[in-house]
Design a protein around this motif. Sequence first.
Motif, PDB file in Angstrom:
ATOM      1  N   GLY A 283       0.801  -1.223   0.000  1.00  0.00           N
ATOM      2  CA  GLY A 283       0.000   0.000   0.000  1.00  0.00           C
ATOM      3  C   GLY A 283       0.826   1.261   0.000  1.00  0.00           C
ATOM      4  N   ALA A 284       2.111   1.149   0.356  1.00  0.00           N
ATOM      5  CA  ALA A 284       2.986   2.329   0.399  1.00  0.00           C
ATOM      6  C   ALA A 284       4.252   2.037  -0.397  1.00  0.00           C
ATOM      7  CB  ALA A 284       3.327   2.686   1.843  1.00  0.00           C
ATOM      8  N   VAL A 285       4.292   2.510  -1.626  1.00  0.00           N
ATOM      9  CA  VAL A 285       5.475   2.394  -2.479  1.00  0.00           C
ATOM     10  C   VAL A 285       5.843   3.800  -2.942  1.00  0.00           C
ATOM     11  CG1 VAL A 285       6.423   1.465  -4.613  1.00  0.00           C
ATOM     12  CG2 VAL A 285       4.872   0.074  -3.245  1.00  0.00           C
ATOM     13  N   ILE A 286       7.093   4.209  -2.714  1.00  0.00           N
ATOM     14  CA  ILE A 286       7.489   5.585  -3.032  1.00  0.00           C
ATOM     15  C   ILE A 286       8.574   5.593  -4.111  1.00  0.00           C
ATOM     16  CG2 ILE A 286       6.899   6.471  -0.753  1.00  0.00           C
ATOM     17  CD1 ILE A 286       9.932   6.403  -0.102  1.00  0.00           C
ATOM     18  N   PRO A 287       8.575   6.632  -4.952  1.00  0.00           N
ATOM     19  CA  PRO A 287       9.682   6.793  -5.908  1.00  0.00           C
ATOM     20  C   PRO A 287      10.906   7.362  -5.195  1.00  0.00           C
ATOM     21  CG  PRO A 287       8.134   8.607  -6.127  1.00  0.00           C
ATOM     22  CD  PRO A 287       7.538   7.665  -5.106  1.00  0.00           C
ATOM     23  N   VAL A 288      12.078   6.945  -5.626  1.00  0.00           N
ATOM     24  CA  VAL A 288      13.328   7.446  -5.046  1.00  0.00           C
ATOM     25  C   VAL A 288      14.206   7.937  -6.190  1.00  0.00           C
ATOM     26  CG1 VAL A 288      15.301   6.966  -3.573  1.00  0.00           C
ATOM     27  CG2 VAL A 288      13.139   5.737  -3.197  1.00  0.00           C
ATOM     28  N   PRO A 289      14.290   9.255  -6.397  1.00  0.00           N
ATOM     29  CA  PRO A 289      15.079   9.790  -7.514  1.00  0.00           C
ATOM     30  C   PRO A 289      16.558   9.430  -7.391  1.00  0.00           C
ATOM     31  CG  PRO A 289      13.638  11.479  -6.579  1.00  0.00           C
ATOM     32  CD  PRO A 289      13.606  10.316  -5.639  1.00  0.00           C
ATOM     33  N   GLU A 290      17.195   9.243  -8.529  1.00  0.00           N
ATOM     34  CA  GLU A 290      18.618   8.912  -8.550  1.00  0.00           C
ATOM     35  C   GLU A 290      19.454   9.976  -7.858  1.00  0.00           C
ATOM     36  OE1 GLU A 290      21.868   8.765 -12.058  1.00  0.00           O
ATOM     37  OE2 GLU A 290      20.234   7.308 -12.291  1.00  0.00           O
ATOM     38  N   SER A 291      19.090  11.240  -8.024  1.00  0.00           N
ATOM     39  CA  SER A 291      19.859  12.323  -7.404  1.00  0.00           C
ATOM     40  C   SER A 291      19.861  12.210  -5.884  1.00  0.00           C
ATOM     41  CB  SER A 291      19.285  13.680  -7.819  1.00  0.00           C
ATOM     42  OG  SER A 291      17.916  13.784  -7.438  1.00  0.00           O
ATOM     43  N   ARG A 292      18.741  11.747  -5.327  1.00  0.00           N
ATOM     44  CA  ARG A 292      18.666  11.596  -3.869  1.00  0.00           C
ATOM     45  C   ARG A 292      19.542  10.433  -3.410  1.00  0.00           C
ATOM     46  NH1 ARG A 292      12.781  11.859  -2.309  1.00  0.00           N
ATOM     47  NH2 ARG A 292      13.121  13.832  -3.399  1.00  0.00           N
ATOM     48  N   LEU A 293      19.558   9.354  -4.175  1.00  0.00           N
ATOM     49  CA  LEU A 293      20.412   8.228  -3.824  1.00  0.00           C
ATOM     50  C   LEU A 293      21.881   8.628  -3.844  1.00  0.00           C
ATOM     51  CD1 LEU A 293      18.730   5.302  -5.809  1.00  0.00           C
ATOM     52  CD2 LEU A 293      18.796   5.578  -3.327  1.00  0.00           C
ATOM     53  N   ARG A 294      22.275   9.380  -4.867  1.00  0.00           N
ATOM     54  CA  ARG A 294      23.675   9.812  -4.961  1.00  0.00           C
ATOM     55  C   ARG A 294      24.054  10.692  -3.767  1.00  0.00           C
ATOM     56  NH1 ARG A 294      25.984   8.656  -9.905  1.00  0.00           N
ATOM     57  NH2 ARG A 294      24.527   8.100 -11.583  1.00  0.00           N
TER      58      ARG A 294
END
Length: 414
Positions: A283-294
């Motif tokens: 029920g809770a799936v979020i996008p994680v941008p590549e820039s945030r991971l870096r």
Amino acid sequence: MRERGRTRRLLGLGARTGGALMRTRMGGQADWRALGEALFEGLSELKGPAMKLAQIMSQWDDLLPPDLAEELSRLQRQAEPMPWEGIRRTLVDEYGDLDAVFSEIEQRPFASASMGQVHRATTLGGETLVLKVQYPGLVDVLESDLAQVRRLMRLGRWLKVPQARLDALFEELAVSLRGELDYHAEAEALARYRRRYAHLDSLVIPEPLPELSGPRVLAMRYEPGTPLRELEAGDDDLRQKVAKTLVDWITEELFTHGELHADPHAGNFAVNDRGQLVLYDLGAVIPVPESRLRAMLQLLEATLAKDPLAMDEAVLKLGGRQGQGAPLSLYRESAEAVEPLFRPGEQAFGDVRVHRRLRELSPKVWAAMDRLQPPANTLLLSRTLNGHYWNLVRLGARLDMQARTRPLLEWAKG
């Protein structure tokens, strides 16, 4: 009338929590156990956003007073189910004559959460499945409940949490909860994850059944398993296998697909009799941008280098610490606490020395919160990763995190 009654109860719980915080700020002693019991009883009955917030808080094992954290953690495994009659009305609204679809529906749920509960059922054809049923009337009271949760979260200012961060956490919570009421989106996420991770033989994701699902009922094939929290004293080889599967899956989620299952409490995971990790509740799936991971990997690299100035630069790049005066000594202590988990070779997540250092850091983190402001757009991501850290602790995981993170740190520089 019902909505006003919920509001009064939430305000009462908020006042009790505020009183406990006030006593500690004035140098007194709060009865955290009694407060936790009151919150468990009240929120277990009310369900909804406030219960979800308390479940999130209970995952911060290293920040909350131990007695309070222990009581709140019961909301993840012992929350009182909603009476069958209310659930039955929702099922009748969805299916009409239940006897025309099912030969049996178990009245007692085998899982109760903040927004719905899960019942086993058998179709007329003899197939066992599960029905995730949304609590009756939750859509109608959601926005009112969220308004009261916003009031409760203002108590965080007494712990020097900046208002902007509290607002960001609230917005994150509100978006997540509204999304959890969308069972069509969850069915699509289940189907997407099943396709995406079909190559992981050690991971099982229940199959959604669109023909038996609707706006307030999500039907899935039954995937039995032993809850993750019940494996703590189990077979060590099995626990290590499950820990490896969990970390492999999270790494692929983040760095290959840019998404993350954002509800990490242990009740959403189980292990079946074939030793496979079973993932419940998407029920809770979020996008994680590549820039945030870096940017987060830049912070990790600076932490492992025990370089407080580089750590501060990374926090600023993430959008945190807007105030003056970098807490360099706190950065240094944090790096020393975390570094043992990333030494060469397998390291034990059950090492009590690491937990002790993290717990000793907690009051210093709160004391510096006016300067050390968590990045607003990483709150849910950080909370999720923190929750999985404690899942690995419960499993007694032994992992070579240095070998696992080295290629990721190189990727972040590319």
